[in-house]
Design a protein around this motif. Structure first.
Motif, PDB file in Angstrom:
ATOM      1  N   ILE A 287       0.466  -4.594   1.653  1.00  0.00           N
ATOM      2  CA  ILE A 287       0.556  -3.177   1.287  1.00  0.00           C
ATOM      3  C   ILE A 287       1.997  -2.704   1.370  1.00  0.00           C
ATOM      4  CG2 ILE A 287      -0.070  -0.836   2.007  1.00  0.00           C
ATOM      5  CD1 ILE A 287      -2.790  -1.926   2.847  1.00  0.00           C
ATOM      6  N   GLY A 288       2.689  -3.084   2.446  1.00  0.00           N
ATOM      7  CA  GLY A 288       4.094  -2.687   2.605  1.00  0.00           C
ATOM      8  C   GLY A 288       4.957  -3.207   1.483  1.00  0.00           C
ATOM      9  N   GLN A 289       4.767  -4.470   1.109  1.00  0.00           N
ATOM     10  CA  GLN A 289       5.563  -5.045   0.031  1.00  0.00           C
ATOM     11  C   GLN A 289       5.288  -4.358  -1.297  1.00  0.00           C
ATOM     12  OE1 GLN A 289       4.713  -9.255   0.052  1.00  0.00           O
ATOM     13  NE2 GLN A 289       6.368  -9.718   1.475  1.00  0.00           N
ATOM     14  N   ALA A 290       4.036  -4.026  -1.563  1.00  0.00           N
ATOM     15  CA  ALA A 290       3.662  -3.448  -2.857  1.00  0.00           C
ATOM     16  C   ALA A 290       4.144  -2.010  -3.002  1.00  0.00           C
ATOM     17  CB  ALA A 290       2.146  -3.515  -3.044  1.00  0.00           C
ATOM     18  N   LEU A 291       4.159  -1.251  -1.921  1.00  0.00           N
ATOM     19  CA  LEU A 291       4.471   0.175  -2.023  1.00  0.00           C
ATOM     20  C   LEU A 291       5.933   0.493  -1.741  1.00  0.00           C
ATOM     21  CD1 LEU A 291       1.305   1.806  -0.404  1.00  0.00           C
ATOM     22  CD2 LEU A 291       1.857   1.555  -2.826  1.00  0.00           C
ATOM     23  N   GLN A 292       6.540  -0.161  -0.780  1.00  0.00           N
ATOM     24  CA  GLN A 292       7.907   0.197  -0.404  1.00  0.00           C
ATOM     25  C   GLN A 292       8.938  -0.349  -1.382  1.00  0.00           C
ATOM     26  OE1 GLN A 292       8.200  -0.974   3.778  1.00  0.00           O
ATOM     27  NE2 GLN A 292       7.792   1.137   4.360  1.00  0.00           N
ATOM     28  N   GLN A 297       8.004   5.907   0.578  1.00  0.00           N
ATOM     29  CA  GLN A 297       8.057   5.314   1.900  1.00  0.00           C
ATOM     30  C   GLN A 297       6.703   5.486   2.578  1.00  0.00           C
ATOM     31  OE1 GLN A 297      10.593   3.603   3.371  1.00  0.00           O
ATOM     32  NE2 GLN A 297      11.715   3.753   1.431  1.00  0.00           N
ATOM     33  N   ILE A 298       6.291   4.476   3.338  1.00  0.00           N
ATOM     34  CA  ILE A 298       5.028   4.562   4.058  1.00  0.00           C
ATOM     35  C   ILE A 298       5.263   5.339   5.346  1.00  0.00           C
ATOM     36  CG2 ILE A 298       3.220   3.265   5.238  1.00  0.00           C
ATOM     37  CD1 ILE A 298       3.646   1.007   3.261  1.00  0.00           C
ATOM     38  N   ALA A 299       4.631   6.496   5.441  1.00  0.00           N
ATOM     39  CA  ALA A 299       4.760   7.317   6.648  1.00  0.00           C
ATOM     40  C   ALA A 299       3.753   6.898   7.714  1.00  0.00           C
ATOM     41  CB  ALA A 299       4.565   8.796   6.299  1.00  0.00           C
ATOM     42  N   ASP A 300       2.602   6.407   7.302  1.00  0.00           N
ATOM     43  CA  ASP A 300       1.561   5.985   8.246  1.00  0.00           C
ATOM     44  C   ASP A 300       0.639   5.015   7.534  1.00  0.00           C
ATOM     45  OD1 ASP A 300       0.252   5.835  10.629  1.00  0.00           O
ATOM     46  OD2 ASP A 300      -0.863   7.718  10.404  1.00  0.00           O
ATOM     47  N   LEU A 301       0.167   4.016   8.263  1.00  0.00           N
ATOM     48  CA  LEU A 301      -0.688   3.003   7.661  1.00  0.00           C
ATOM     49  C   LEU A 301      -1.694   2.513   8.696  1.00  0.00           C
ATOM     50  CD1 LEU A 301      -1.515   0.980   5.442  1.00  0.00           C
ATOM     51  CD2 LEU A 301       0.353  -0.504   6.211  1.00  0.00           C
ATOM     52  N   HIS A 302      -2.954   2.533   8.329  1.00  0.00           N
ATOM     53  CA  HIS A 302      -4.025   2.024   9.190  1.00  0.00           C
ATOM     54  C   HIS A 302      -4.853   1.030   8.397  1.00  0.00           C
ATOM     55  CE1 HIS A 302      -3.323   5.118  12.286  1.00  0.00           C
ATOM     56  NE2 HIS A 302      -3.112   5.939  11.259  1.00  0.00           N
ATOM     57  N   ARG A 331      -1.092  -0.293  -7.858  1.00  0.00           N
ATOM     58  CA  ARG A 331      -0.104  -1.197  -7.253  1.00  0.00           C
ATOM     59  C   ARG A 331      -0.683  -2.007  -6.104  1.00  0.00           C
ATOM     60  NH1 ARG A 331       5.317   2.382  -6.528  1.00  0.00           N
ATOM     61  NH2 ARG A 331       5.866   0.587  -5.235  1.00  0.00           N
ATOM     62  N   LEU A 332      -1.855  -1.599  -5.610  1.00  0.00           N
ATOM     63  CA  LEU A 332      -2.504  -2.330  -4.517  1.00  0.00           C
ATOM     64  C   LEU A 332      -3.737  -3.102  -4.978  1.00  0.00           C
ATOM     65  CD1 LEU A 332      -2.373   0.446  -1.756  1.00  0.00           C
ATOM     66  CD2 LEU A 332      -0.808  -1.479  -2.056  1.00  0.00           C
ATOM     67  N   ALA A 333      -4.044  -3.018  -6.266  1.00  0.00           N
ATOM     68  CA  ALA A 333      -5.287  -3.608  -6.771  1.00  0.00           C
ATOM     69  C   ALA A 333      -5.323  -5.128  -6.651  1.00  0.00           C
ATOM     70  CB  ALA A 333      -5.493  -3.206  -8.227  1.00  0.00           C
ATOM     71  N   HIS A 334      -4.167  -5.770  -6.510  1.00  0.00           N
ATOM     72  CA  HIS A 334      -4.121  -7.228  -6.459  1.00  0.00           C
ATOM     73  C   HIS A 334      -4.438  -7.775  -5.078  1.00  0.00           C
ATOM     74  CE1 HIS A 334      -0.233  -6.021  -4.800  1.00  0.00           C
ATOM     75  NE2 HIS A 334      -0.172  -7.221  -4.264  1.00  0.00           N
ATOM     76  N   ILE A 335      -4.525  -6.933  -4.064  1.00  0.00           N
ATOM     77  CA  ILE A 335      -4.689  -7.396  -2.690  1.00  0.00           C
ATOM     78  C   ILE A 335      -6.141  -7.785  -2.459  1.00  0.00           C
ATOM     79  CG2 ILE A 335      -4.492  -6.806  -0.250  1.00  0.00           C
ATOM     80  CD1 ILE A 335      -2.265  -4.885  -0.958  1.00  0.00           C
ATOM     81  N   THR A 336      -6.386  -9.056  -2.282  1.00  0.00           N
ATOM     82  CA  THR A 336      -7.726  -9.567  -2.056  1.00  0.00           C
ATOM     83  C   THR A 336      -8.232  -9.132  -0.685  1.00  0.00           C
ATOM     84  OG1 THR A 336      -7.285 -11.500  -3.427  1.00  0.00           O
ATOM     85  CG2 THR A 336      -9.127 -11.657  -1.891  1.00  0.00           C
ATOM     86  N   GLY A 337      -9.450  -8.624  -0.650  1.00  0.00           N
ATOM     87  CA  GLY A 337     -10.054  -8.216   0.606  1.00  0.00           C
ATOM     88  C   GLY A 337      -9.894  -6.746   0.915  1.00  0.00           C
TER      89      GLY A 337
END
Length: 348
Positions: A287-292, A297-302, A331-337
């Motif tokens: 997620i960090g690689q795809a968005l940043q 910028q990622i302010a919070d991630l859970h 941009r996150l659709a490729h992340i399996t799981g």
């Protein structure tokens, strides 16, 4: 006010029903052997047979936890009371079963130490026959449970066909179907929260998910097989060389190994229950690689696990000119799981 979402949260493992059937079959096999040993032991006055029969009953009882958890999770999978479905019920059952296994290890260890301090006469031929019969049952059980304790669990999140509510629906197709529900909430500070709930259907090549419930049943079978193997080796040594101490000594070794297995299962299932699964770190990294890599910028991630092979995430993004949620979702659709996604955006 928004209408109640009609999509479902089915985060069960891909092999859920198959695993449930296999566990019930192993329980039946173990219970049958248990009954034969207890009845034969009482008829022929063999305490070795009676003791091994009751020992098998503890493993059958622990595997019953596994089977009942599978059934309950399947029946309640569409119950809206469970916010993120019943996918984690297997981890709860696996945790409980691992605790039972740890208690069995403690009992075996204690009994072995007592036998070392106070040796008893052993009918080696009869004990070897009992251990061999138990090993045969355990090998058949292990064969039935083979290969599925780490099997692929990629598909299991369904949606209602009709979605008659006021959300905007975006559909992206990149290895999995994503249905976005955009809820734009205005706040006093001027920023908005776009909350798309992305529900992924991983394809046939999805990353495997660890089913701790099935793993618990498999570990119980392995533990029983290990005790049989160690017992046979110790009994053969005792019969050939007169080493009475070999049988309880191998009991201590077996108790230590089983305790390590149970601790590993307690740790892994506990991490899932406390929303700290080891696999979550890889999802966070992706997620960090795809968005940043873009203008935000990622302010919070859970990130947490909601079922075998299924993860959910809440991402809070800060950007000068936030885009709509469908853009970040794509941009996150490729992340399996990554089966359930909520995105919040804030202008800075």
């Amino acid at each position: 006010m928004h209408p109640t979402p009609t999509h479902e949260h089915l985060f069960l493992g891909q092999d859920h029903q198959r695993n449930e059937r296999r566990v019930w079959f192993v329980i039946a096999l173990t219970a049958a052997m248990m009954a034969v040993e207890i009845i034969a032991g009482n008829l022929y006055g063999s305490m070795a047979l009676v003791a091994d029969g009751w020992h098998m009953s503890t493993h059958a009882g622990a595997m019953l936890i596994t089977a009942l958890a599978y059934g309950y999770a399947r029946r309640q999978a569409r119950n809206p009371r469970f916010t993120f479905g019943t996918g984690k019920l297997g981890d709860l059952a696996g945790f409980a079963s691992a605790v039972v296994l740890a208690l069995i290890a403690l009992f075996i260890g204690w009994e072995s130490v007592v036998r070392l301090a106070n040796p008893v006469d052993i009918d080696f031929d009869q004990a070897i026959a009992v251990a061999a019969a138990g090993l045969a049952v355990n090998l058949v059980s292990a064969w039935l449970l083979r290969g599925s304790h780490g099997a692929h669990h990629g598909h299991g999140h369904a949606h209602a066909r009709a979605q008659a509510h006021s959300h905007d629906h975006g559909h992206a197709h990149d290895d999995k179907h994503v249905h976005a529900h955009d809820d734009n909430h205005a706040h006093a500070d001027g920023h908005t929260h776009d909350e798309p709930h992305a529900h992924g259907h991983a394809d046939a090549h999805a990353k495997s998910g660890h089913d701790n419930n099935f793993r618990a049943a498999y570990v119980h079978v392995l533990a029983d097989a290990l005790t049989s193997v160690l017992a046979i080796g110790a009994l053969l040594a005792g019969r050939s060389y007169g080493w009475q101490w070999a049988d309880p000594a191998m009991g201590v070794v077996g108790a230590v190994v089983i305790a390590r297995w149970s601790w590993s299962l307690i740790r892994d299932a506990g991490n899932v229950l406390l929303d700290a699964p080891a696999e979550g770190g890889e999802i966070r990294r992706q997620i960090g690689q795809a968005l940043q890599a873009g203008d935000c910028q990622i302010a919070d991630l859970h990130v947490w696990q909601v079922g075998p092979g299924h993860f959910a995430a809440i991402v809070s993004l800060a950007a000068r000119q936030p885009r709509d949620s469908a853009y970040y979702k794509a941009r996150l659709a490729h992340i399996t799981g990554l089966s359930h996604l909520t995105v919040e955006t804030q202008a800075v």
